[in-house]
Design a protein around this motif. Structure first.
Motif, short mmCIF file in Angstrom:
data_model
loop_
_atom_site.label_atom_id
_atom_site.label_comp_id
_atom_site.label_asym_id
_atom_site.label_seq_id
_atom_site.Cartn_x
_atom_site.Cartn_y
_atom_site.Cartn_z
N LYS A 134 -15.77 -63.36 36.66
CA LYS A 134 -15.10 -62.06 36.58
C LYS A 134 -13.61 -62.18 36.85
O LYS A 134 -12.80 -61.45 36.26
CB LYS A 134 -15.73 -61.07 37.57
CG LYS A 134 -17.14 -60.65 37.23
CD LYS A 134 -17.23 -59.96 35.87
CE LYS A 134 -16.63 -58.57 35.89
NZ LYS A 134 -16.81 -57.87 34.59
N SER A 188 -11.87 -63.94 33.35
CA SER A 188 -11.83 -63.35 32.01
C SER A 188 -12.59 -62.03 31.95
O SER A 188 -13.50 -61.79 32.76
CB SER A 188 -12.42 -64.33 30.99
OG SER A 188 -13.77 -64.61 31.28
N LYS A 189 -12.22 -61.22 30.98
CA LYS A 189 -12.89 -59.95 30.77
C LYS A 189 -14.26 -60.18 30.15
O LYS A 189 -14.48 -61.16 29.45
CB LYS A 189 -12.06 -59.07 29.85
CG LYS A 189 -10.72 -58.64 30.41
CD LYS A 189 -9.97 -57.77 29.41
CE LYS A 189 -8.61 -57.34 29.95
NZ LYS A 189 -7.86 -56.51 28.98
N GLY A 190 -15.16 -59.23 30.42
CA GLY A 190 -16.48 -59.31 29.81
C GLY A 190 -17.58 -59.40 30.85
O GLY A 190 -17.33 -59.49 32.05
N ARG A 244 -14.96 -66.84 25.91
CA ARG A 244 -14.33 -65.54 25.77
C ARG A 244 -15.24 -64.64 24.93
O ARG A 244 -16.07 -65.12 24.16
CB ARG A 244 -12.96 -65.67 25.10
CG ARG A 244 -12.00 -66.58 25.85
CD ARG A 244 -10.55 -66.32 25.42
NE ARG A 244 -10.45 -66.03 24.00
CZ ARG A 244 -9.94 -66.88 23.09
NH1 ARG A 244 -9.52 -68.07 23.46
NH2 ARG A 244 -9.85 -66.53 21.82
#
Length: 211
Positions: A34, A37-39, A64
């Motif tokens: 977390k 990276s986003k997601g 990603r």
């Protein structure tokens, strides 16, 4: 009671213990993902299970969110473009596979068995049918994984999966388990690059094996 009938109970107990013992590691990995990276933390992907039914396999997300979803990493022309720094470490150590403990608890996978194919890997699925390797629960690790992993041609991989199904036993599962630990430590058989590079690297050795 035959081992095949006991296997599911053993898998459930082992996965439950594993989830409890490894929960601090789970939390640490989730935080690292977390922060970088986003997601979502987990990556879900449709795989082939028992008798060619489908289920969603769980992994820690190592790429990603714009990475291609239904393509094996070794078939990507430039996988490094998509893999995160945390993801690279998780893949090298195979820690990205840990969430599959949840799949085992749910009865969708076993600890040891043929690795679940992607839903669109029709050639591998068809080849496994020849050896009845689609008629057992797929595994977190398997006989093919400790004998080559990504390096193996589909025909050889399916044959090894068939050999496991034919000889399935507690002794074979224990051998598979400990050989998996050795394989992971050595990072043997893992190829992240494109297909052309993979074939150039493994063709000579595989040609000798198949003679």
């Amino acid at each position: 009671m035959k081992y095949c009938e006991q296997k599911r109970k053993i898998d459930f107990i082992l996965s439950l213990i594993g989830l409890i013992v490894l929960s601090p590691l789970f939390i640490g990995i989730m935080i690292a993902i977390k922060l970088e990276s986003k997601g979502p933390v987990f990556f879900k992907q449709k795989r082939v299970g028992l008798h060619q039914t489908h289920f969603n396999i769980l992994k820690f997300r190592t790429m990603r969110i714009d990475a291609p979803r239904d393509m094996p990493t070794h078939l990507l022309s430039d996988p490094e473009r998509y893999i995160t720094k945390t993801g690279r470490f998780l893949r090298k150590t195979s820690l990205d596979e840990l969430p599959q403990i949840i799949n085992i608890l749910k009865g969708e996978m076993a600890v040891i068995g043929p690795r679940p194919a992607l839903w669109n890997q029709y050639d591998l699925i068809t080849e496994r049918d020849r050896y009845k390797a689609n008629d057992v629960l797929p595994g977190l690790t398997g006989w093919a994984q400790v004998n080559g992993r990504d390096e193996l041609p589909i025909e050889v991989k399916a044959k090894l999966d068939g050999d496991y199904v034919k000889e399935i036993s507690l002794k074979l599962d224990i051998i598979c388990f400990f050989r998996t630990i050795f394989t992971v430590i050595k990072s043997k058989g893992v190829i992240e690059g494109g297909t052309s590079r993979m074939l150039k690297e493994i063709a000579p050795s595989q040609e000798e094996k198949l003679k």
